[in-house]
Design an enzyme around this catalytic site. Sequence first.
Site, PDB file in Angstrom:
ATOM      1  N   LYS A 127       0.821  -1.222   0.000  1.00  0.00           N
ATOM      2  CA  LYS A 127       0.000   0.000   0.000  1.00  0.00           C
ATOM      3  C   LYS A 127       0.850   1.266   0.000  1.00  0.00           C
ATOM      4  O   LYS A 127       0.604   2.196  -0.785  1.00  0.00           O
ATOM      5  CB  LYS A 127      -0.914   0.020   1.236  1.00  0.00           C
ATOM      6  CG  LYS A 127      -1.992  -1.031   1.261  1.00  0.00           C
ATOM      7  CD  LYS A 127      -2.932  -0.844   2.447  1.00  0.00           C
ATOM      8  CE  LYS A 127      -2.281  -1.133   3.788  1.00  0.00           C
ATOM      9  NZ  LYS A 127      -1.913  -2.545   3.976  1.00  0.00           N
ATOM     10  N   THR A 128       1.825   1.324   0.896  1.00  0.00           N
ATOM     11  CA  THR A 128       2.646   2.532   0.999  1.00  0.00           C
ATOM     12  C   THR A 128       3.410   2.781  -0.293  1.00  0.00           C
ATOM     13  O   THR A 128       3.440   3.901  -0.814  1.00  0.00           O
ATOM     14  CB  THR A 128       3.619   2.422   2.180  1.00  0.00           C
ATOM     15  OG1 THR A 128       2.872   2.331   3.401  1.00  0.00           O
ATOM     16  CG2 THR A 128       4.528   3.646   2.255  1.00  0.00           C
ATOM     17  N   GLU A 171      -3.609   6.007   1.320  1.00  0.00           N
ATOM     18  CA  GLU A 171      -3.338   4.626   1.686  1.00  0.00           C
ATOM     19  C   GLU A 171      -4.482   4.178   2.581  1.00  0.00           C
ATOM     20  O   GLU A 171      -4.832   4.853   3.552  1.00  0.00           O
ATOM     21  CB  GLU A 171      -2.006   4.537   2.426  1.00  0.00           C
ATOM     22  CG  GLU A 171      -1.634   3.142   2.833  1.00  0.00           C
ATOM     23  CD  GLU A 171      -0.251   3.058   3.439  1.00  0.00           C
ATOM     24  OE1 GLU A 171      -0.022   2.128   4.223  1.00  0.00           O
ATOM     25  OE2 GLU A 171       0.599   3.923   3.137  1.00  0.00           O
TER      26      GLU A 171
END
Length: 455
Positions: A127-128, A171
């Site tokens: 995600k990051t 995110e």
Amino acid sequence: MQNKCEELKKYLKPGKRVHLIGIGGVSMRPLGLVLQGMGLTVTGSDMNSSVSTDELIDKGIQVYIGHRQENIRGADCIIRTAAAHNDNPEIAAARVAGIPVFERAQAWGVIMQAYKNAVCVAGTHGKTTTTSMVTHILMEANVDPTVMIGGYLPLLRAGHRVGKGDTIILESCEYCDSFLNFFPTLSVILNIEADHLDYFKDLADIQKSFRKFAQLSSGGILANGDDPHVLEALKGLDYVSFGLNPNNRVHGENIHPDWRHLDVYCDGVFYTHLDLNVLGRHNALNAIGAAGAAWMLGIPGEAVTRGLAAFSGAERRMQYKGTYRGADIYDDYAHHPDELAATIDAVATMHYDRVILAFQPHTYTRTKALFSDFVRQLKRVDKVVLAEIYAARERNTVGISSKDLADQIPGAVYCETLPEVTSYLGSVARKGDVILTVGAGDIYRAGEALLKDAN
């Protein structure tokens, strides 16, 4: 959940006073700054002072160190981090005083409704990195986005950005169903694996949550068509698939063996060429997902090429830290067996003589639930040193230790403290090694201490 967001709307208006519990957190700090920018009076509290709380104070936000009942005086509403429980004195005082208490994710859900495009990037892993990649692309395309990332992005010199454009990218975490408070116009799903089993019952429960998240999107869904768990979760839904398989609507072709150079095709038409500065198959897949999101937003392929060429990783994502006695030190946030596998696979392409991995498991419940998978991955490297489990939000009610992992891995070394980890790494490091400090806790301090000692 969405009803709570509607209630919160009444309070997130200019002139209102909001108090944030845990304001120094990675997504609470940018939330405080965004709310301040919207014309609210913001106060907050945190258990400890930090660079984050210092930044907030410098920007005119009153921050209390320590949680006390009197901190909430004058607040119209309270927003709390997920780590703040009902026995927190400020939450207890708010309930007695009749001051409404909301969750952090609910606040972000309200904020994103003001944007034409709300891109929410979800998945068990990546995600990051993928949110950071999309941010690079949008910045290159002069979209002037608002951004919330669960990590530090050098381009922003922060993990957040308050833009003036019509696009917000966030995110989006599945833990405690947080992302079900959001209002995405584009939902991105990178992958689905069994994780956060202190909250979810099993993989099927996680898949149900991701399906609900996908269905929240008012504009479109982009999902990993190579992931069988994603395919199962989204069965029957209309979505754009991405991946390495050419059957996906967005896919990679002409991929170099090192995974860093590839072409991206969308609906059978060439869209963009990528030259990446990050390693591994997983990052090639993240980049294809980021390119797919850009394509769905109408971003020109040239901006994707330039944006991703300038991306060298988010902080703590295979981040080069320095060299000690000829050994290169990298730090990575991997805290799930699949993430460990991706990191080890990526390092294998770097052709070091030995891979020395210092791992700090994150939470007792995850370590216990995925124990055999952790053992299998950790056995793949040349030397393993295990720091004690990072408790995070938990107490050790399951009776497990990193020593249990070490006992199952031939030659593994168990260290109770980070200074012991640093000492061990220093004793074995030699030219031609790569030393990896890995985990979502504070294991990075062991590598930093080693480099400090070298200087």
